[in-house]
Design an enzyme around this catalytic site. Structure first.
Site: not given
Length: 318
Positions: A101, A231, A294
């Protein structure tokens, strides 16, 4: 787990908490969101038992590492700099690096900025992409997915934190760590992503309520702002990465992904990985597609651990 050692080291102006086990060549494990070192609990013991010095840091903003308040302190230059400082602390000119990730993003950038420090890289779930010189990252995402893509919602400081606070920490962990559906990446108009994500009624066999509680307890201590700032620095990263436009990856690399990973199923990623374009950017690449989602390093812990070990052994010439 009691035989894992913990310490805080000074790197790049912050204190970084690391989990450590074993002796031998250095292997660094970089987690994603919303995670901390604990996500690698299976791989730490497996790799250490097979003759490696394994270090799994809490990345800045996460776990027990320092969490600067300003999102500009989470640029990719900061994040890569933290890992270079970690290698220096342990006296390693080179290390094997494994990232999942956001940890994979850091690993790709470390491999392009400082390939001299990476003996081999294993990326979980996130392939290497070249920077689009014409569109900032969030701008591109808005064009494709709209304003309610999760990472677009994460841009406004405090917004996601307020939405998350409507739930207990264990529920937030279940919503994120157990996500399975691609369409859950984009909330319906007017809905927060955390409200849209489902809370599974039954846990999958690869994680227990007690393990999820470990995540919940840690994020109750640290909060989510540090992780969300990754982010919020994405467009800053776009600006900073201009100097590396056109860069390709030359070090030995392995890419492992679950065939049902929400990112792998989305926006042509499967075709990109399997169709040859990926290998034109990463010259020395092996691709492994497993049955899973994931958080593949937890869901298929033994398989992923063995894939990492086989790659390291191959690169080392063992």
């Amino acid at each position: 787990m009691s035989d894992i050692n913990f310490q805080r080291i000074r790197t790049n102006g912050i204190w970084m908490h690391v989990a450590e086990k074993g002796t031998g060549p250095l292997v660094v494990l970089l987690h994603g969101f919303p995670e901390f070192w604990y996500s690698w609990r299976h791989q730490i013991t497996f790799l250490a038992d097979n003759g490696y010095h394994v270090v799994a840091p809490d990345l800045r903003g996460c776990g027990d590492s320092d969490s600067p308040l300003n999102s500009s302190s989470y640029s990719i230059l900061h994040l890569v700099g933290d890992i270079v400082g970690l290698l220096d602390h342990f006296g390693a000119q080179q290390a094997f690096v494994v990232g999942h990730d956001w940890g994979a993003v850091i690993g790709w950038c470390l491999s392009t900025f400082r390939p001299d420090r990476v003996k081999g890289f294993v990326s979980l779930c996130v392939p290497f992409y070249q920077r689009d010189p014409n569109n900032k990252t969030i701008e591109s995402c808005r064009k494709v997915f709209g304003d309610d893509l999760y990472l677009c919602q994460f841009q406004e400081p405090g917004r996601a934190e307020r939405a998350f606070a409507r739930y207990d920490y264990l529920t937030v962990m279940k919503k994120f760590l157990l996500i399975t559906k691609t369409d859950n990446l984009v909330a319906p108009l007017g809905m927060e992503i955390i409200d849209y994500l489902e809370t599974p009624a039954i846990l999958p066999p690869w994680i227990t309520e007690e393990e999820l509680q470990v995540y919940a307890d840690k994020f109750q201590e640290s909060g989510f702002t540090g992780g969300l700032n990754y982010y919020r620095a994405m467009d800053l990263n776009w600006e900073l990465l201009a100097a590396w436009n056109g860069t390709k990856v030359t070090i030995p690399t392995k890419f492992i992904v679950g065939d049902k990973d929400i990112g792998f199923e989305c926006n042509g990623t499967r075709e990109y990985v399997t169709g040859g374009a990926f290998k034109r950017l990463v010259f020395n690449l092996e691709v492994v597609i497993l049955d899973g989602h994931h958080f593949i390093h937890q869901e298929k812990a033994q398989e992923v651990s063995e894939e990492i070990l086989s790659f390291i052994s191959k690169v080392s010439g063992n």
